[in-house]
Design a protein around this motif. Sequence first.
Motif, mmCIF file in Angstrom:
data_model
loop_
_atom_site.group_PDB
_atom_site.id
_atom_site.type_symbol
_atom_site.label_atom_id
_atom_site.label_comp_id
_atom_site.label_asym_id
_atom_site.label_seq_id
_atom_site.Cartn_x
_atom_site.Cartn_y
_atom_site.Cartn_z
ATOM 1 N N GLU A 90 0.811 -1.214 0.000
ATOM 2 C CA GLU A 90 0.000 0.000 0.000
ATOM 3 C C GLU A 90 0.842 1.261 0.000
ATOM 4 O OE1 GLU A 90 -2.571 -0.255 3.348
ATOM 5 O OE2 GLU A 90 -3.805 -1.874 2.508
ATOM 6 N N ARG A 91 2.154 1.098 0.202
ATOM 7 C CA ARG A 91 2.997 2.302 0.282
ATOM 8 C C ARG A 91 3.415 2.810 -1.093
ATOM 9 N NH1 ARG A 91 8.023 0.246 3.247
ATOM 10 N NH2 ARG A 91 7.558 -1.493 1.849
ATOM 11 N N PHE A 92 3.603 1.891 -2.033
ATOM 12 C CA PHE A 92 4.231 2.273 -3.290
ATOM 13 C C PHE A 92 3.330 1.953 -4.486
ATOM 14 C CE2 PHE A 92 8.087 0.708 -0.773
ATOM 15 C CZ PHE A 92 8.333 1.961 -0.238
ATOM 16 N N THR A 93 3.615 2.676 -5.585
ATOM 17 C CA THR A 93 3.094 2.302 -6.894
ATOM 18 C C THR A 93 4.251 1.762 -7.726
ATOM 19 O OG1 THR A 93 3.495 4.526 -7.771
ATOM 20 C CG2 THR A 93 1.331 4.085 -6.796
ATOM 21 N N TYR A 94 3.905 1.049 -8.810
ATOM 22 C CA TYR A 94 4.941 0.383 -9.593
ATOM 23 C C TYR A 94 4.695 0.635 -11.084
ATOM 24 C CZ TYR A 94 5.272 -1.966 -5.101
ATOM 25 O OH TYR A 94 5.384 -2.218 -3.776
ATOM 26 N N PRO A 95 5.787 0.733 -11.876
ATOM 27 C CA PRO A 95 5.628 0.919 -13.321
ATOM 28 C C PRO A 95 4.879 -0.254 -13.945
ATOM 29 C CG PRO A 95 7.915 1.330 -12.636
ATOM 30 C CD PRO A 95 7.215 0.727 -11.462
ATOM 31 N N ALA A 96 4.245 0.012 -15.073
ATOM 32 C CA ALA A 96 3.437 -1.018 -15.735
ATOM 33 C C ALA A 96 4.283 -2.223 -16.140
ATOM 34 C CB ALA A 96 2.731 -0.421 -16.957
ATOM 35 N N PHE A 97 5.523 -2.006 -16.594
ATOM 36 C CA PHE A 97 6.313 -3.136 -17.076
ATOM 37 C C PHE A 97 6.662 -4.088 -15.936
ATOM 38 C CE2 PHE A 97 9.895 -0.705 -15.533
ATOM 39 C CZ PHE A 97 10.894 -1.647 -15.259
ATOM 40 N N ILE A 98 6.705 -3.601 -14.689
ATOM 41 C CA ILE A 98 6.975 -4.473 -13.537
ATOM 42 C C ILE A 98 5.834 -5.479 -13.383
ATOM 43 C CG2 ILE A 98 7.103 -4.489 -11.014
ATOM 44 C CD1 ILE A 98 9.681 -3.628 -12.154
ATOM 45 N N ARG A 99 4.604 -4.950 -13.383
ATOM 46 C CA ARG A 99 3.459 -5.860 -13.239
ATOM 47 C C ARG A 99 3.282 -6.743 -14.474
ATOM 48 N NH1 ARG A 99 0.371 -4.964 -8.855
ATOM 49 N NH2 ARG A 99 0.519 -2.945 -7.755
ATOM 50 N N ASP A 100 3.505 -6.174 -15.675
ATOM 51 C CA ASP A 100 3.343 -6.958 -16.897
ATOM 52 C C ASP A 100 4.326 -8.129 -16.942
ATOM 53 O OD1 ASP A 100 1.381 -5.205 -17.597
ATOM 54 O OD2 ASP A 100 2.629 -4.042 -18.982
ATOM 55 N N THR A 101 5.496 -7.985 -16.351
ATOM 56 C CA THR A 101 6.497 -9.059 -16.340
ATOM 57 C C THR A 101 6.163 -10.119 -15.293
ATOM 58 O OG1 THR A 101 8.130 -7.406 -17.025
ATOM 59 C CG2 THR A 101 8.983 -9.494 -16.267
ATOM 60 N N GLY A 102 5.266 -9.797 -14.366
ATOM 61 C CA GLY A 102 4.883 -10.759 -13.342
ATOM 62 C C GLY A 102 5.668 -10.636 -12.051
ATOM 63 N N VAL A 103 6.348 -9.494 -11.855
ATOM 64 C CA VAL A 103 7.118 -9.303 -10.629
ATOM 65 C C VAL A 103 6.164 -9.228 -9.443
ATOM 66 C CG1 VAL A 103 8.625 -7.716 -9.393
ATOM 67 C CG2 VAL A 103 9.012 -8.170 -11.823
ATOM 68 N N ARG A 104 6.504 -9.971 -8.371
ATOM 69 C CA ARG A 104 5.682 -9.986 -7.165
ATOM 70 C C ARG A 104 6.373 -9.377 -5.960
ATOM 71 N NH1 ARG A 104 1.635 -13.588 -6.770
ATOM 72 N NH2 ARG A 104 1.191 -12.357 -4.880
ATOM 73 N N ALA A 105 7.709 -9.348 -5.983
ATOM 74 C CA ALA A 105 8.456 -8.790 -4.852
ATOM 75 C C ALA A 105 9.717 -8.119 -5.386
ATOM 76 C CB ALA A 105 8.828 -9.866 -3.841
ATOM 77 N N LEU A 106 10.203 -7.094 -4.657
ATOM 78 C CA LEU A 106 11.412 -6.400 -5.118
ATOM 79 C C LEU A 106 12.091 -5.710 -3.950
ATOM 80 C CD1 LEU A 106 10.756 -3.094 -5.238
ATOM 81 C CD2 LEU A 106 9.395 -3.812 -7.201
#
Length: 706
Positions: A90-106
């Motif tokens: 809930e703290r951060f937003t993420y670029p579209a390519f992060i979600r499109d690649t399937g990233v779940r943690a960073l």
Amino acid sequence: MRFGELALRCDDLDHILEQASLLVRDALGSDLAKVMELQEDGETLLVRAGVGWPPGIVGQVRVKAERGSSEGFALRKGEPAVSPDIDAEERFTYPAFIRDTGVRALVNVIIIGGEGRPPYGILQVDSLRPREFSDTDISFLRSYANLLAAAVDRLRVAAEQEAAQQALRESEDHHRASVELNPQIPWTADANGRITGFSDRWLDLTGQTREEALRTSWRDSPHPEDRERLEGAWRNAVRSGQPFDMEARIRTASGDYRWLRARAAPRHGPQGTIVGWYGTLEDIEDRKRLENALHALNDALEQRVIERTEALEREQQQRAAAEEKLRQAQKMEAVGQLTGGIAHDFNNLLTAIIGSLSFMEKRRAQGRIGELDRYIAAAQSAAKRAAALTHRLLAFSRRQTLDPRPTDINQLVRGLEEMIRRTVGPEVEVEVALRAGLWTALVDRNQMENALLNLCINARDAMPDGGRLRIETAHAWVDPLMAEEWDLTAGAYVTLTVTDTGTGMPPEVVERAFDPFFTTKPLGKGTGLGLSMIYGFVRQSGGHVRIDSAPGQGTSAVLYLPRHSGAAAAAEAPPGATMAAAAAPGRTVLVVDDEPAIRSLVTEVLEDMGCSTLQAADGATGLNALRAAGQVELLVTDVGLPGGMNGRQVAEAARALRPGLKVLLITGYAESAVIGEVALEPGIELLTKPFVMDDLARRMRRMLAA
């Protein structure tokens, strides 16, 4: 080679960054890693290097380090951004390519810049599954980020040194070439003004030997009329230390004189004292000849310029008059088209109303009371169509009264999907593609529903033999260049796209698609206000409408709606029968309206509700009545009032006299200059004319009961 040694010795930055990404990914047992390089604007990050990413990302994807993003947090705070599960984050937003690649943690850490320089960028490890990152993982990642920072700074310093050396070499080469190729004649003098050096071109020009020139023979070269002036100016320059600049005629080896321009600047030593002079001689003979020729032509040209200027002024006046006539003709044509369309539609509606009223009067006189309902219904139907026409005109002019609220466009489409399918019929296949997690938009929900229905009906009409209708929602980013072209604010937008496989439109029709009363439908099949209403509503809401179409290729209409950062508001439930049936006996209501007929109708509605009423035709009279009255529970006032006070000002003054007084503003126009762009205060509501008396009664009952 170990990475520390690689970072210290390798001169290929891309190789260093790629190796760092590979090593930290493998060391942390993750799936992907990357280095994001901060660009010169201080906000954009380029994916400079990485491992595990699909094609099209490394070296190409750029993202904004916005506030609230994990990248922005790391850059602004200088602290690691850790997200064990981005779906639950809930703290951060993420670029579209992060979600499109399937990233779940960073997890990411900052790569610092050199001393006094901004950060180089971010080193980030990404996982395709949720996972925790320990303090040891973060410490390890920081150590590699520091090694990268040292390597980047080393390569930057090396590049700056190489650039400086290259610039020095180029400067020396340029100086040598300048001396060899410069048509000017360089010369030098000591601090006392004694000539110490001449270029060979001076000797070629004057026929002097070097020894003669270095003694005093150069003083014999100027024309007798210029010699004293030249020598005096040189003595003054040497004495004052000011730059020297003088034009004179110099005798050449052939005995002729040529105009030369002599210039010199002092050369200062370490203590700031003059230690010598650098000078040049420039052949300006051609320039002088040209100046003389120009002077000879000047007098004749002046007269010709005056004559031509007067002719141009006359032409300009004639052109301005012609342009003004053209603008006036175009304006009158546009006004004629608009007023003609309005007059045509309103004449039809007025004919229905007047005819119905005439028959009602005739049937009443004949005693045929049972037939009145039919004419009443016809008159009411025509009046409602007239009201809809005025709303469409206000929408086109972007002056309608809107009720913008945070709206989930996906939810709105789902709510209308069944109605749309019934409206377009079974011959048209309807596809709905809604983006998951769609942003919220701030729009008037009712107007948005009307716009979507209008677009779907237009699409249906463009497919008389059936086809496919696609409704799609998405996110869009409008860059500054596009925003300037569309007269928008750059930033994030929600898009609603309606696409059909119909007949399409040629460019000249697309260009006029938003014009009022313009339609390609057969006579009687359309008013030509549908698209203009949509365009006006969307523009008034801060958005844009784009139409892409070609004959035989179908049409795609895209609505750009500004993103709203908050959550969508819940849809209002329709008023129930209990509310409609409620009465308000014993209440006192002040009615202020300058139109006697409307004032009388509002008063009659209130009396039917069992309320007592006070009436006034202007604001001052209404406030006097309020001061003299006892208990007053509600003020109903028109916005546009005579006498210097509008309805908003009357409401403010009334609430100053009676704090908490409920106010209902009624208006037949979008009084944006009066009501303003800010939301109305609690206890103040707005009702737009024309309205049905039942709607007015329902609104007043609800306010009195609150």
